[in-house]
Scaffold this motif. Sequence first.
Motif, mmCIF file in Angstrom:
data_model
loop_
_atom_site.group_PDB
_atom_site.id
_atom_site.type_symbol
_atom_site.label_atom_id
_atom_site.label_comp_id
_atom_site.label_asym_id
_atom_site.label_seq_id
_atom_site.Cartn_x
_atom_site.Cartn_y
_atom_site.Cartn_z
ATOM 1 N N ALA A 56 -0.059 6.903 -6.299
ATOM 2 C CA ALA A 56 -1.222 7.792 -6.189
ATOM 3 C C ALA A 56 -0.757 9.238 -6.046
ATOM 4 O O ALA A 56 -1.289 10.152 -6.686
ATOM 5 N N ARG A 57 0.264 9.442 -5.224
ATOM 6 C CA ARG A 57 0.770 10.805 -5.038
ATOM 7 C C ARG A 57 1.417 11.339 -6.308
ATOM 8 O O ARG A 57 1.229 12.498 -6.676
ATOM 9 N N GLU A 62 -3.609 20.147 -14.937
ATOM 10 C CA GLU A 62 -4.756 21.051 -14.764
ATOM 11 C C GLU A 62 -4.334 22.511 -14.882
ATOM 12 O O GLU A 62 -5.066 23.334 -15.411
ATOM 13 N N GLN A 101 -0.286 9.137 -21.385
ATOM 14 C CA GLN A 101 -1.739 8.969 -21.490
ATOM 15 C C GLN A 101 -2.492 10.036 -20.705
ATOM 16 O O GLN A 101 -3.545 10.516 -21.128
ATOM 17 N N ALA A 102 -1.943 10.399 -19.573
ATOM 18 C CA ALA A 102 -2.579 11.472 -18.789
ATOM 19 C C ALA A 102 -2.535 12.786 -19.561
ATOM 20 O O ALA A 102 -3.488 13.574 -19.539
ATOM 21 N N PHE A 114 0.820 -1.220 0.000
ATOM 22 C CA PHE A 114 0.000 0.000 0.000
ATOM 23 C C PHE A 114 0.844 1.255 0.000
ATOM 24 O O PHE A 114 0.441 2.280 -0.534
ATOM 25 N N GLU A 115 2.026 1.146 0.568
ATOM 26 C CA GLU A 115 2.979 2.245 0.481
ATOM 27 C C GLU A 115 3.283 2.531 -0.991
ATOM 28 O O GLU A 115 3.307 3.687 -1.423
ATOM 29 N N TRP A 162 -1.166 15.294 -12.331
ATOM 30 C CA TRP A 162 -2.482 15.762 -12.787
ATOM 31 C C TRP A 162 -2.697 17.224 -12.401
ATOM 32 O O TRP A 162 -3.279 18.005 -13.159
ATOM 33 N N GLU A 163 -2.195 17.601 -11.235
ATOM 34 C CA GLU A 163 -2.345 19.006 -10.829
ATOM 35 C C GLU A 163 -1.535 19.926 -11.735
ATOM 36 O O GLU A 163 -1.953 21.046 -12.034
ATOM 37 N N GLN A 214 1.331 1.730 -3.528
ATOM 38 C CA GLN A 214 0.158 2.242 -4.226
ATOM 39 C C GLN A 214 -0.036 3.730 -3.930
ATOM 40 O O GLN A 214 -0.367 4.512 -4.813
ATOM 41 N N VAL A 215 0.228 4.102 -2.692
ATOM 42 C CA VAL A 215 0.075 5.507 -2.339
ATOM 43 C C VAL A 215 1.186 6.350 -2.958
ATOM 44 O O VAL A 215 0.961 7.488 -3.372
ATOM 45 N N GLU A 248 -5.284 12.725 -22.292
ATOM 46 C CA GLU A 248 -6.640 13.019 -21.792
ATOM 47 C C GLU A 248 -6.740 14.432 -21.240
ATOM 48 O O GLU A 248 -7.718 15.134 -21.466
ATOM 49 N N MET A 296 0.739 10.464 -9.349
ATOM 50 C CA MET A 296 -0.336 10.730 -10.318
ATOM 51 C C MET A 296 -1.023 12.056 -9.993
ATOM 52 O O MET A 296 -1.284 12.868 -10.882
ATOM 53 N N THR A 297 -1.333 12.239 -8.730
ATOM 54 C CA THR A 297 -2.000 13.470 -8.320
ATOM 55 C C THR A 297 -1.128 14.673 -8.645
ATOM 56 O O THR A 297 -1.605 15.687 -9.153
ATOM 57 N N TRP A 311 2.229 6.055 -18.591
ATOM 58 C CA TRP A 311 1.091 6.635 -17.852
ATOM 59 C C TRP A 311 1.057 8.155 -18.029
ATOM 60 O O TRP A 311 0.000 8.734 -18.298
#
Lengths: 430, 430
Positions: free
Chosen positions: B168-169, B179, B208-209, B161-162, B175-176, B164-165, B212, B171-172, B205
């Motif tokens: 996740a971080r 944006e 692809q981001a 999970f470390e 993405w920011e 995955q997070v 989109e 990616m975030t 990844w």
Amino acid sequence: MVDIATRVYNHKWKIDPIVRSLIDTDFYKLLMCQSVFRNRPDTHVTFSLINRSKDIRLAEMIDEGELREQLDHVRSLSLTRGESTWMRGNTFYGKRQMFRSDFMEWFEKLRLPAYQLEKRDGQYELTFEGKWPEVMLWEIPALAILMELRSRAVLNGMKKFELQVLYARAMTKLWEKIERLQALDGLRIADFGTRRRHSYLWQDWCVQAMIEGLGEKFTGTSNCLIAMKRDLEAVGTNAHELPMVYSALAESDEELAQAPYQVLRDWHEEHSGNLRIILPDTYGTRGFLENAPDWLAGWTGIRVDSGDPAIGAETAIEWWKSRGEDPTQKLIIFSDGLDTDKIIELHRQFQGRVKTSFGWGTLLTNDFRGLAPGDALAPFSLVCKAMSAEGRPTVKLSDNPNKAMGPDTEIERYKRVFGVGEQEALEVVV
Amino acid sequence: MVDIATRVYNHKWKIDPIVRSLIDTDFYKLLMCQSVFRNRPDTHVTFSLINRSKDIRLAEMIDEGELREQLDHVRSLSLTRGESTWMRGNTFYGKRQMFRSDFMEWFEKLRLPAYQLEKRDGQYELTFEGKWPEVMLWEIPALAILMELRSRAVLNGMKKFELQVLYARAMTKLWEKIERLQALDGLRIADFGTRRRHSYLWQDWCVQAMIEGLGEKFTGTSNCLIAMKRDLEAVGTNAHELPMVYSALAESDEELAQAPYQVLRDWHEEHSGNLRIILPDTYGTRGFLENAPDWLAGWTGIRVDSGDPAIGAETAIEWWKSRGEDPTQKLIIFSDGLDTDKIIELHRQFQGRVKTSFGWGTLLTNDFRGLAPGDALAPFSLVCKAMSAEGRPTVKLSDNPNKAMGPDTEIERYKRVFGVGEQEALEVVV
């Protein structure tokens, strides 16, 4: 390689079912169900869904056909052999055979009863009527279905990477909470978030993150299916519906005043240890404790579920002292509207004075606040409650007048009978 | 359902290869390779890996056996039928048959040449020697392998999970950035991040981001394999290695002074339009432009790859004006150490004055700064450069003395020949 069979199998589902198991529910529903099955099996009750967040117009977001399909799917479920084996063979709080054979035989044959669904003012009116042990099992699946259909309605408009980043943000948010909780020595915390979860898969993710991130500080989940799947302890005890229905059935004010104690008398006969947890706030914590029989002071702990939690805990500690009990040997379970800041604050405040444990709900399994445009995924306050028993309305007061439920005249009567005075009104977050 | 065959297949890989294709490389390497194949096929060159971030002790983090396995795997690769078809049939900048048949026939038969690997002072000394068109193709796979093995060395210590997070971080975070870039009217931006990527899958990844999140503002990727896979334009033109090797081969100071123009003369014969992009900073932008022949002012644009990018762009605009060209019809490609703030600043500063385009590299595909304990995944400055040609050392000055390369005496000679005066030293971030 694409696994063609898996792909075809996934695409031939008529729907994507939200609730796929009768034990995808809170452990305490099953415990209470067994108690009701034994003590009040034929009581006729009505349960209804209530959306306290009126601005979330569920009937405008969720297609009625889809909702019916999901509810109908739950009615098609029955306990599987593996689920039955888990319930019969599992150890709960160190005790085996928590569920009696007669109850299990009944549960194995159970199908959930019919529902009534109507639309009014942009909301769904969803009602369940019938015998208490059957109807009560609708609560959690009904909530989970409405919550997840609302999530899906919002997610449907999002693109692939937007979705991935949404979950990335939610994961990061939860993980940062877990990292803060790691620092708390002696923390004991469990997942109580089934009823308001964003989705089943998300709750399952949250539970796994808690396992890895908190280790032994994470004491289990209230969700039986996830407990089974992730090899965790299923946790929980009892809820307001027991005193609410017992009270509605009271034939006089005198019987009413005794009803909440009668609930715990029945419970006392069936359960010991960690299952002997008092939920004192249904009609006001202070009056309940003042008038409680002495044997209740011998119980393991108290769950604080409304009002200011620190005040609730102080009240409990004072009460134990007044009954000659040692509070450091008692357990307080906090379970109302918790999030990290509050957990840390309460943990520090009561450390060494009383044992504490936290039942972390909505803001564990549905903290999507600020993550979608227009905050469209923020959790909201949906409940499914016993509304009447044998045709008589139920009443709940709690320690927060904003959580009170029932007809006004009955609320006044209950306040009088239970000696509830002034109460501080607190905002109901979730 | 588990796809047993996929699982078994994945587990029988002897290694998990980082570079799985000869076109998992920058498009401009292939363009330059074709040019070298035509003009200087037999030049003997040496390329070496240089880790400018001395505190990242790669030889202590990365097992030598694993590194050798990855490098050996690249040597086992050859161009596949599909890759060849894509290169032969694709349209690049609107032009078909960018790659000539004689080059494609040679490339289809190519295997990468041997490497020399040694450890010194906690670093790997990795050297490639041989014919220029073969050796030059090692640059990108060598960098990608070292970068990703370093990522893996850090990731190996993390739990599920470390991990995955962590992603996740990341990616975030990306993405920011996306944006923020969405708001820029007329933005044109491409992925130039192959050489310093966190990993292949992560670059894929990110691309692809960008597709989109930015739509038409995202103009393509320099990575041919990802361009093929994601149906994007492969972008890029030429790099410092051409003037560096041409200059090293010069027989006199006079020839040296002309060498960078000879590179572009050869290029001019082969390419038109968007491929006619000047990279003027190898031996100082100002002198290069002042002494440039007039036909170069007719080229499409200039790539700014070192020094203060705003100054570089102003210099280019002034130069075009001095040669009677209209800067609003010219293109400036910024490609040095970009991140969102700088892109926004440059875009606003030059909007309407010149066409701009951004080649976003390391901080697109490897911005793991602040995401791992001890910042162990922060990108670092690894390069793979031509060190000598026919036994003579190469030199690079650029517009930032911190990026200068070559023996001191040669650097002095080049500074004299190219009339490079005082330069502002800027920190090399990545």
